[in-house]
Design a protein around this motif. Structure first.
Motif, PDB file in Angstrom:
ATOM      1  N   GLU A 240       0.826  -1.212   0.000  1.00  0.00           N
ATOM      2  CA  GLU A 240       0.000   0.000   0.000  1.00  0.00           C
ATOM      3  C   GLU A 240       0.861   1.262   0.000  1.00  0.00           C
ATOM      4  N   GLU A 241       1.996   1.205   0.682  1.00  0.00           N
ATOM      5  CA  GLU A 241       2.901   2.349   0.743  1.00  0.00           C
ATOM      6  C   GLU A 241       3.948   2.310  -0.371  1.00  0.00           C
ATOM      7  N   ARG A 242       4.615   1.170  -0.495  1.00  0.00           N
ATOM      8  CA  ARG A 242       5.799   1.089  -1.341  1.00  0.00           C
ATOM      9  C   ARG A 242       5.517   1.072  -2.833  1.00  0.00           C
ATOM     10  N   CYS A 243       4.329   0.655  -3.250  1.00  0.00           N
ATOM     11  CA  CYS A 243       4.004   0.681  -4.687  1.00  0.00           C
ATOM     12  C   CYS A 243       4.041   2.112  -5.220  1.00  0.00           C
ATOM     13  N   GLU A 244       3.691   3.071  -4.370  1.00  0.00           N
ATOM     14  CA  GLU A 244       3.633   4.476  -4.792  1.00  0.00           C
ATOM     15  C   GLU A 244       4.952   5.226  -4.591  1.00  0.00           C
ATOM     16  N   GLU A 245       5.927   4.593  -3.941  1.00  0.00           N
ATOM     17  CA  GLU A 245       7.221   5.238  -3.723  1.00  0.00           C
ATOM     18  C   GLU A 245       8.097   5.141  -4.968  1.00  0.00           C
ATOM     19  N   ASP A 246       9.075   6.038  -5.066  1.00  0.00           N
ATOM     20  CA  ASP A 246      10.036   5.976  -6.164  1.00  0.00           C
ATOM     21  C   ASP A 246      11.001   4.826  -5.933  1.00  0.00           C
ATOM     22  N   CYS A 247      11.405   4.198  -7.027  1.00  0.00           N
ATOM     23  CA  CYS A 247      12.361   3.098  -6.944  1.00  0.00           C
ATOM     24  C   CYS A 247      13.754   3.635  -6.612  1.00  0.00           C
ATOM     25  N   PRO A 248      14.624   2.771  -6.097  1.00  0.00           N
ATOM     26  CA  PRO A 248      16.016   3.179  -5.846  1.00  0.00           C
ATOM     27  C   PRO A 248      16.835   3.030  -7.132  1.00  0.00           C
ATOM     28  N   CYS A 249      16.352   3.632  -8.201  1.00  0.00           N
ATOM     29  CA  CYS A 249      16.973   3.523  -9.521  1.00  0.00           C
ATOM     30  C   CYS A 249      17.995   4.634  -9.712  1.00  0.00           C
ATOM     31  N   PRO A 250      18.888   4.467 -10.686  1.00  0.00           N
ATOM     32  CA  PRO A 250      19.851   5.540 -10.969  1.00  0.00           C
ATOM     33  C   PRO A 250      19.136   6.800 -11.475  1.00  0.00           C
ATOM     34  N   GLU A 251      19.778   7.913 -11.302  1.00  0.00           N
ATOM     35  CA  GLU A 251      19.258   9.199 -11.771  1.00  0.00           C
ATOM     36  C   GLU A 251      18.867   9.080 -13.234  1.00  0.00           C
ATOM     37  N   GLY A 252      17.709   9.588 -13.584  1.00  0.00           N
ATOM     38  CA  GLY A 252      17.235   9.540 -14.962  1.00  0.00           C
ATOM     39  C   GLY A 252      16.386   8.316 -15.263  1.00  0.00           C
ATOM     40  N   GLU A 253      16.378   7.331 -14.359  1.00  0.00           N
ATOM     41  CA  GLU A 253      15.580   6.119 -14.564  1.00  0.00           C
ATOM     42  C   GLU A 253      14.599   5.904 -13.425  1.00  0.00           C
ATOM     43  N   ILE A 254      14.449   6.921 -12.567  1.00  0.00           N
ATOM     44  CA  ILE A 254      13.575   6.797 -11.404  1.00  0.00           C
ATOM     45  C   ILE A 254      12.119   6.764 -11.859  1.00  0.00           C
ATOM     46  N   GLN A 255      11.370   5.834 -11.292  1.00  0.00           N
ATOM     47  CA  GLN A 255       9.952   5.680 -11.563  1.00  0.00           C
ATOM     48  C   GLN A 255       9.301   5.087 -10.319  1.00  0.00           C
ATOM     49  N   LYS A 256       7.985   5.073 -10.300  1.00  0.00           N
ATOM     50  CA  LYS A 256       7.270   4.490  -9.174  1.00  0.00           C
ATOM     51  C   LYS A 256       7.513   2.974  -9.155  1.00  0.00           C
ATOM     52  N   ASN A 257       7.636   2.414  -7.957  1.00  0.00           N
ATOM     53  CA  ASN A 257       7.842   0.973  -7.808  1.00  0.00           C
ATOM     54  C   ASN A 257       6.755   0.167  -8.509  1.00  0.00           C
TER      55      ASN A 257
END
Length: 163
Positions: free
Chosen positions: A117-134
């Motif tokens: 419920e919380e983490r699906c909406e958080e940003d992924c720990p992706c590299p800069e420029g590839e960040i998206q919602k989990n």
């Protein structure tokens, strides 16, 4: 047994899997590392968890030139059409990340599944420029899969817990 369909360009992307290198204390994208020496590394086994080990070329299909040309049009276009997501591509990504607190490498979607419920909406720990919602990497975990004749719009209904 039924024939196995040849892979098509629709699923010809490099995986976003990462791995931790203790020598350099860095988290590296597998396919970026493979791309440095593709002739050798495409044929090597991935640093995957036990039971999921496979050749890098199957995770880094684009890097290792494993894409099928059978379904390509002979006429190039300036921008390829973007297909709506289907159940065919509704798997969780194999992306991992390093947690210095526990000194572990964790699969992102396993971590998201602990508190979806919380983490699906958080940003992924992706590299800069590839960040998206989990939720876009953990489509199955976050109930982002569409089925025929259903809306692609996700609902915020929490998963039903087993009794």
């Amino acid at each position: 047994s039924p024939p196995i369909a040849a892979p098509t360009d629709i699923d010809c992307d490099d995986d976003m899997m990462t791995f931790y290198t203790p020598d350099s204390n860095e988290i590296i994208f597998l396919c970026d590392w493979v791309a440095e020496l593709p002739e050798e590394r495409c044929e090597e086994d991935c640093p995957c968890p036990e039971g999921e080990i496979q050749k890098n070329k199957y995770l880094c299909r684009k890097t290792c030139n494993m894409c099928s040309t059978a379904d390509r049009s002979d006429t190039p276009t300036m921008s390829p059409p973007i297909a709506a997501p289907t159940d065919i591509d509704c798997d969780d990504d194999m992306m991992t990340f390093y947690t210095p607190d526990s000194n572990e490498i964790i699969f992102l979607c396993d971590w998201v599944a602990e508190l979806p419920e919380e983490r699906c909406e958080e940003d992924c720990p992706c590299p800069e420029g590839e960040i998206q919602k989990n939720k876009y990497l953990c489509r199955k975990t976050c109930n982002m899969c569409s089925t025929a004749n259903q809306s692609v719009t996700p609902t915020m209904s929490p998963p039903i817990a087993a009794p």
